[in-house]
Structure formats: C-alpha cells, structure tokens
Motif scaffolding. Structure first.
Motif, PDB file in Angstrom:
ATOM      1  N   SER A  94      -2.723   3.922  -9.814  1.00 59.89           N
ATOM      2  CA  SER A  94      -1.677   4.942  -9.851  1.00 59.89           C
ATOM      3  C   SER A  94      -1.783   5.687 -11.167  1.00 59.89           C
ATOM      4  O   SER A  94      -2.033   5.079 -12.219  1.00 59.89           O
TER       5      SER A  94
ATOM      6  N   ARG B  68      -1.427   8.461  -1.733  1.00 63.73           N
ATOM      7  CA  ARG B  68      -0.118   9.120  -1.743  1.00 63.73           C
ATOM      8  C   ARG B  68      -0.031  10.019  -2.972  1.00 63.73           C
ATOM      9  O   ARG B  68      -0.471   9.640  -4.065  1.00 63.73           O
TER      10      ARG B  68
ATOM     11  N   ASP C 129      -5.442   3.706   1.519  1.00 69.28           N
ATOM     12  CA  ASP C 129      -4.155   4.401   1.490  1.00 69.28           C
ATOM     13  C   ASP C 129      -4.075   5.284   0.255  1.00 69.28           C
ATOM     14  O   ASP C 129      -4.519   4.888  -0.842  1.00 69.28           O
TER      15      ASP C 129
ATOM     16  N   HIS D  94      -3.102   7.172   5.622  1.00 63.33           N
ATOM     17  CA  HIS D  94      -3.374   5.756   5.877  1.00 63.33           C
ATOM     18  C   HIS D  94      -4.530   5.651   6.869  1.00 63.33           C
ATOM     19  O   HIS D  94      -4.532   6.306   7.910  1.00 63.33           O
TER      20      HIS D  94
ATOM     21  N   ASN E 134       0.856  -1.177   0.000  1.00 68.63           N
ATOM     22  CA  ASN E 134       0.000   0.000   0.000  1.00 68.63           C
ATOM     23  C   ASN E 134       0.900   1.238   0.000  1.00 68.63           C
ATOM     24  O   ASN E 134       2.121   1.117   0.016  1.00 68.63           O
ATOM     25  N   PHE E 135       0.341   2.410  -0.048  1.00 71.71           N
ATOM     26  CA  PHE E 135       1.124   3.595  -0.408  1.00 71.71           C
ATOM     27  C   PHE E 135       1.521   4.396   0.815  1.00 71.71           C
ATOM     28  O   PHE E 135       0.961   5.453   1.118  1.00 71.71           O
ATOM     29  N   GLN E 136       2.536   3.877   1.524  1.00 70.21           N
ATOM     30  CA  GLN E 136       3.061   4.534   2.713  1.00 70.21           C
ATOM     31  C   GLN E 136       4.574   4.625   2.621  1.00 70.21           C
ATOM     32  O   GLN E 136       5.255   3.596   2.553  1.00 70.21           O
ATOM     33  N   SER E 137       5.111   5.827   2.581  1.00 70.59           N
ATOM     34  CA  SER E 137       6.531   6.062   2.784  1.00 70.59           C
ATOM     35  C   SER E 137       7.407   5.774   1.568  1.00 70.59           C
ATOM     36  O   SER E 137       7.330   4.711   0.941  1.00 70.59           O
TER      37      SER E 137
ATOM     38  N   SER F 138       1.380  11.210   2.348  1.00 71.92           N
ATOM     39  CA  SER F 138       0.527  10.024   2.296  1.00 71.92           C
ATOM     40  C   SER F 138      -0.459  10.018   3.454  1.00 71.92           C
ATOM     41  O   SER F 138      -0.222  10.632   4.502  1.00 71.92           O
TER      42      SER F 138
ATOM     43  N   GLN G 246      -1.477   8.127  -6.182  1.00 75.21           N
ATOM     44  CA  GLN G 246      -1.715   6.710  -5.928  1.00 75.21           C
ATOM     45  C   GLN G 246      -2.779   6.547  -4.854  1.00 75.21           C
ATOM     46  O   GLN G 246      -2.798   7.288  -3.873  1.00 75.21           O
TER      47      GLN G 246
END
Length: 453
Positions: free
Chosen positions: A216, A246, A244, A265, A180-183, A263, A225
């Motif tokens: 995306s 981003r 999530d 979450h 998923n879209f974290q960091s 982002s 994303q």
C-alpha cells in the motif's frame, strides 16, 4: 524564642555580672578578674543557645504551615472530580523499537427471524457469540511490525490477521493472512460498521482474509493498494491464485471528508474440478438459512470490479458501493455476472459527534460527551438499501432486496450497543412456499453488545 523573652534573659544575666564585683571586694583582685571573665563567657554561651532555640522554633512553625497547606490541598483534590483520562491498554516497549500491545474484541448477538411458515425453514429466536478475538500487535524495530489475532467464536479457533509488516513513510508492506483489497465496507473493521453485518454482496462473493503479500502506498489524497493472494488458513490445500488492487482518492474540503474508490479482483481457481458458490443470509448471522443461493458452479476463475463512494460532513454521512462478479464457466455458453450493492445514509442525534475516517476506510467513532464524563455517549441512526442479484445467464440464485435500519449507542469509545431491523424482499427465492410462490418477505431483528480494547 521571641525578642521580649530574649531581652529579659540578657538583662538578668547582666545584673548578675554587674553585682558580682561588689560582693567580691573582699577577695583579691586577680580572683575578681577571673570570675568576671568566666561570667562573660557564660553570657556569650547563653546568647548562642538563645539564637539556636529561636532557629528551631522558626523551623517548627514553617513545617507546621507547610503541613496545613498540604492537608488543605489534599482535601480540595478529593472534593474536586478527577480530570477525565481515556483508558489506555498497557504497551510494553524496549529501546530497540520492540513493542507488545494486547488487543481483543467481544461481540454478542441476539434476535429473531420471521419466515413464511409454509417454506418449512427455521426461524424464531437466535443468538451467538459473533466474534471473540484475542491477539497482539506491535513493532520489531527498523520499521518492521506484526499483528496476530485468533477468533474463538463458534466453538472453533480461527486466525484473523496474522501478518508481518514494514512501514516507511507512505509505504506499507504486509505478508501473511490479511484482507485483500475489495470494498470500503469489507475493509472497514467490524468494530466500526453501521450494521451488525456487512453489505450482502461482501459475504455472498466470498470476500475474506487470505494468505498473501501486499503493498500500500499513500501520498496526499491518493491511496493505492495491490497484492497477490492464495487462499485462507482453512483452505491452504487449494490451488487458488489471485490478484487484488484498489485505488482511493480521499479529498477533504473544510470539515467534509470525501471518498471515491475502485477495485479489481481476479482469482484463478487452478483446479479442473473447482467450483464456486454464492449465497447470503437475511441480515443476521445467527441463522443458517439462505434464501438466495446459486448452488455449486463449475468454474475456472472469477473476475470482479467494484466502485465505492462516501462523504462525511459533521453528524451526517452517506456511502454507496456496487460490485460486479463475473464467473468463467467453461460449460456455459455465456459466463454469468452477478451484482451486489448498497446505499446508506446516517446521522448522529447527539451534538458534536461524527463518523471516523482514516486511511481509505471508516474508523472509530469517539463520542464527544461519553458516559462517565457528564454525557450520554453518541447515538447514530442509519438507513440502508441493500441489493443482491444472483440471477444471470440461466442461473437462478434469487434476488434479495434489503430495507434496513440501525440505531447505535456508543457510551464510550470502546463500548457499543446496536439495534438492527431488516425487511428482506425476495424474488426467485430458492425455498418456495407450499403454493410454489418464491416471491415473499423475511423479517430479521438483531441486537449486538460489543466491547474492544
């Protein structure tokens, strides 16, 4: 046959032709004329044969010259070094767009940790196969594709990426088990990170691949994303439902690449008795000890906000991130918010090398002068300050300050050796020393050997 020989033969034949009538005077006139005609025919045949022999001789000389040239060219090719060709993994392709490309990676870690003896925690030598993945990726025609990898490390078989994809210009849709879209740090492949383990908060807050569907879209310098996710392959029985998102802006000025992103979450745990736990190791993964740990917290949901920034300019790069994780705990008057982040700088000591970047994350570094092509590969030195705070709203999970250094040698594009050192400075550690002190330091040292294809 050369011209002098040819002329001699013709002259001899003509002499015979002229002399013949003298000796034939005693014969009748019709007989002499007949013999003269036969001799002329023989002479014509002889001349034709001479021309044929000359042609054959010329062909033999031409073949001999060509053979000598070929032998000389082969000898020169053997003496000269072959041009360097980057190794390629064979890809099977069909005309309808179907393709199959094998992929894999192997990472072996070894090192040690040093812990205050009176804490009673394990330390000393450690080693492990950190990752051992095999899989494949490819196309299915019509813009559809797939990626599937299994990880065999730790005497277990776990799925890494297992997705069906669709691409159309800047649009990319993925369904299955994926990040998923974290960091920035989490989304950068483990093959291309500057330390053998990612920043402490990414593991502490449970960033991982989950089953879901995502979209995306990239246009110009902007990447957006978003996705909905459940849980990972090992926890499909949970009621987790999450979202999530981003957004990244990635402008470039000359040879300098910039990166700025954020982002969100949200994870609904979906069960009355659900809980979360946040904890982290001291840099290396081959130890099971954690000196910061919240324990199990009864919770309904999680909500996180992250910011990220980076710059790459020639041999230099810098990156920094921060992430706030809020936990909805019905039994608490105040919901705790935990924080983690890092700041790092890195520099290549070898000429012409730079950190790779692609699609909103760091990418493969390709040495300018790899081993085998007259060079020594790339050498990169990185320093990082890593921070994790698990104290808030009456929960004391501890604070970890990490001071880290990394030296990476990449002999080729697909091989890597890394030396890591970390001094972890703890406040409110969950394991006290014999005198009750919970503020102390732990040293960690790790070496990684890595190959991928």
């Amino acid at each position: 046959m050369n011209s002098p020989i040819r002329l001699s033969v013709i002259a001899a034949a003509l002499s015979c032709t002229i002399a013949t009538p003298v000796f034939a005077q005693a014969e009748t006139a019709p007989s002499a004329a007949q013999e003269l005609a036969e001799m002329r025919a023989q002479l014509a045949a002889l001349v034709t044969r001479i021309d044929q022999l000359e042609g054959e001789l010329a062909e033999e000389k031409a073949a001999s010259v060509a053979q000598d040239a070929t032998i000389a060219a082969n000898a020169e090719a053997v003496a000269a070094p072959a041009p360097a060709v980057e190794p390629q993994v064979a890809t099977l392709e069909k005309k309808d767009g179907w393709s199959f490309k094998p992929r894999g990676r192997l990472m072996y870690d070894v090192g040690f940790t040093s812990v205050p003896e009176s804490t009673g925690r394990d330390d000393g030598f450690g080693n492990e196969v950190r990752r051992a993945r095999l899989g494949a990726s490819g196309g299915l025609g019509g813009g559809f594709g797939y990626k599937f990898e299994l990880d065999f490390a730790g005497n277990e078989v776990e799925a890494a990426d297992a997705i069906l994809t669709y691409e159309d210009g800047g649009l990319d849709i993925a369904i299955g088990h994926h990040n998923n879209f974290q960091s920035l740090e989490e989304l950068t492949s483990s093959l291309h990170t500057t330390f053998i383990e990612r920043a402490a908060f990414t593991d502490a807050f449970g960033f991982e691949r989950r089953i879901g569907a995502s979209v995306s879209y990239s246009t110009g310098i902007v990447l957006a994303q978003a996705g909905v996710f459940t849980d990972n392959f090992d926890d499909t029985g949970t009621d987790n439902r999450g979202f999530d998102g981003r957004v990244v802006v990635m402008p470039k000025s000359g040879n300098t690449q910039f990166h700025l992103g954020g982002s969100l979450h949200y994870n609904d745990l979906g069960e009355d008795d659900a809980s979360v736990r946040y904890r982290q190791r001291p840099l290396v993964h081959f130890t099971s000890e954690r000196f910061v740990n919240t324990g199990n917290l009864d919770a309904d949901s999680e909500f996180g906000i992250g910011i990220e920034g980076a710059v790459i300019s020639g041999p230099f790069h810098a990156a920094a991130e921060g992430f706030w994780q809020n936990v909805d705990m019905p039994a608490m008057t105040d919901d705790p918010t935990f924080f983690g982040g890092y700041a790092e700088v890195g520099y290549f000591l070898t000429t012409g090398d730079s950190r790779g970047y692609k699609g909103g994350k760091f990418d493969r570094t390709k040495p300018e002068s790899p081993v085998g092509e007259g060079g020594m590969g790339s050498v990169q030195l990185s320093l990082r300050y890593d921070y994790l705070d698990l104290n808030d709203a009456g929960i004391v999970g501890g604070i970890q300050n990490g001071y880290l250094a990394s030296l990476i040698w990449k002999p080729t594009n697909y091989t890597l050796f890394s030396l890591n050192y970390g001094k972890m400075d703890y406040t409110d550690a969950v394991h006290a020393k014999a005198d009750g002190d919970t503020d102390y330091t732990v040293d960690a040292f790790g070496i990684r050997a890595q190959v991928d294809f």
